[in-house]
Scaffold this motif. Structure first.
Motif, short mmCIF file in Angstrom:
data_model
loop_
_atom_site.label_atom_id
_atom_site.label_comp_id
_atom_site.label_asym_id
_atom_site.label_seq_id
_atom_site.Cartn_x
_atom_site.Cartn_y
_atom_site.Cartn_z
N TYR A 127 0.83 -1.21 0.00
CA TYR A 127 0.00 0.00 0.00
C TYR A 127 0.87 1.26 0.00
N TYR A 128 1.85 1.29 0.88
CA TYR A 128 2.71 2.47 0.99
C TYR A 128 3.50 2.68 -0.30
N ALA A 129 3.92 1.60 -0.94
CA ALA A 129 4.69 1.70 -2.17
C ALA A 129 3.90 2.42 -3.25
N LEU A 130 2.62 2.08 -3.37
CA LEU A 130 1.79 2.77 -4.36
C LEU A 130 1.55 4.21 -3.94
N ARG A 131 1.28 4.43 -2.67
CA ARG A 131 1.05 5.80 -2.19
C ARG A 131 2.29 6.66 -2.40
N HIS A 132 3.47 6.06 -2.27
CA HIS A 132 4.72 6.79 -2.51
C HIS A 132 4.78 7.28 -3.95
N LEU A 133 4.36 6.45 -4.88
CA LEU A 133 4.32 6.88 -6.29
C LEU A 133 3.30 7.99 -6.50
N VAL A 134 2.14 7.85 -5.88
CA VAL A 134 1.10 8.86 -6.02
C VAL A 134 1.58 10.21 -5.49
N ARG A 135 2.27 10.20 -4.37
CA ARG A 135 2.79 11.44 -3.79
C ARG A 135 3.77 12.14 -4.73
N GLN A 136 4.47 11.34 -5.53
CA GLN A 136 5.44 11.91 -6.46
C GLN A 136 4.81 12.31 -7.79
N GLY A 137 3.51 12.06 -7.92
CA GLY A 137 2.83 12.36 -9.16
C GLY A 137 3.20 11.41 -10.29
N LYS A 138 3.63 10.22 -9.94
CA LYS A 138 4.06 9.24 -10.94
C LYS A 138 2.94 8.27 -11.29
N LYS A 139 3.07 7.69 -12.47
CA LYS A 139 2.12 6.67 -12.91
C LYS A 139 2.86 5.34 -13.07
#
Length: 385
Positions: A127-139
């Protein structure tokens, strides 16, 4: 640890640990569906807040619900088959362990708690791994589906079909079971079989008419010796008679006895061979009946070319932070990765936190593994294509 991507927001180990502790604080033994669903509620809320599409299937047979969370179409750079992330939310520990032997606590690098290693830490890391990408604005390059299972610890009896259906629609499977022995992941597992033997004999008075009886316990003892003798470490076969029940009184020749057997094998061929052997067992003594039921619970998970390639991608990611990733030799423990790998889906398992004490009163994760493991998962989600 050297991070070659220094300008990006850092992965926060304390933040990860806080999230893991929240999950672990909700005790969730496999057979207590209501307890498991309290964790499902919590996880569902977190993924819903993150913007994922939620599909929750009510549990059956007293087990908890199956939770599926999918990234929106616009989140990924491509469509079609994507990444399936598999984790389970149940644990082997009964309610109350958190107040006794497995109080949540930190001692140096170790953090203790029921199910923290197997495998709530791994589920939260995903979960955190995906949220980390979201925080960076990455897809992500591929769509991602998170599948949370409620009863993996008892063999996934109500969720296996769902896991296999999901796997067929994905290109990769990432399984968040615990990491192993430092910087190691799992690329192969033995298949798991379960068999129940029932012996029916004839009761009689143990003192007055002993000769009229036919002891079911005696027959089972003979069968146990036969079964245990099939363990062959050179071939990777283990047979363990783990539960035995029989008899009604010490002065009665037993009329019935049952035994439950655990089988582990490394290949489909040996699974077929040993299943045939078990189901064709015959009585050793006279005038007794032997009934054998069961079969393979999890198919063998073998390291093939697709898994080797996926593991190579993971190794390259780990080198970005100056660490070397290895895989463990064929492990005897089963997981839901057995199901995905058996379908030919490249599967990487053991991606969760490192630690020790699975299923034991000293279950723990290592704080030092949280950032490397989260980085690996996040970059796999980001780069797999």
């Amino acid at each position: 640890m050297t991070d070659s991507r220094k300008n990006e927001p850092k992965i926060d180990a304390d933040e990860i640990l806080g999230g893991i502790v929240e999950w672990v604080s909700i005790e969730s033994p496999s057979h207590d569906g209501k307890a498991v669903n309290k964790v499902v509620d919590h996880v569902e809320g977190q993924f819903r807040d993150l913007g994922l599409k939620i599909d929750r299937t009510p549990g059956i047979d007293g087990f908890g619900d199956i939770l599926e969370c999918r990234t929106p179409t616009e989140w990924s750079q491509g469509d079609g088959k994507g990444i399936l992330v598999v984790a389970h939310l149940d644990t082997v520990h009964p309610i109350g362990m958190i107040e006794k032997e497995l109080k949540i606590r930190r001692e140096g690098d170790s953090i203790y708690g029921p199910g923290i290693y197997d495998m709530k830490a791994g589920g939260y890391i995903a979960y955190y791994a995906l949220r980390h990408l979201v925080r960076q604005g990455k897809k992500t390059r591929l769509p991602v589906t998170f599948l949370f299972i409620p009863e993996e610890e008892v063999g996934s009896p109500t969720s296996r079909t769902r896991i296999e259906e999901a796997a067929r629609g994905h290109k990769y499977a990432l399984v968040m079971e615990p990491g192993r022995d430092g910087d190691k992941v799992v690329t192969s597992r033995k298949g798991v079989g379960r068999f129940t033997l029932t012996v029916k004999g004839r009761a009689s008075h143990a003192g007055v008419r002993h000769e009229d009886g036919r002891s079911a316990i005696l027959e089972m003892a003979r069968q146990i010796l036969r079964i245990e003798a099939k363990t062959d470490y050179a071939r990777g076969i283990t047979c363990n008679v783990g539960l035995v029940k029989g008899g009604t009184g010490v002065n009665v020749v037993s009329a019935e006895c049952t035994a439950d057997v655990d089988l582990r094998v490394p290949s489909p061929e040996l699974a077929e061979e040993m299943t045939h052997w078990f189901l064709n067992l015959e009585p050793i003594g006279k005038d007794v009946e032997l009934i054998v039921e069961g079969g393979m619970n999890r198919p063998p998970y073998q390291k093939d070319a697709g898994i080797t390639d996926l593991f190579g991608k993971a190794q390259a990611i780990y080198r970005e932070i100056g660490k070397e990733l290895n895989d463990v030799p064929l492990t005897g423990g089963g997981s839901d990765g057995n199901f995905t790998a058996a379908l030919g889906i490249p599967t990487l398992d053991g991606l969760g936190a490192d630690g020790k004490g699975a299923h034991a009163a000293n279950e723990q994760i290592y704080y030092s593994s949280l950032v490397p493991r989260t980085y690996l998962c996040s970059r796999l989600l980001e780069t797999l294509e």
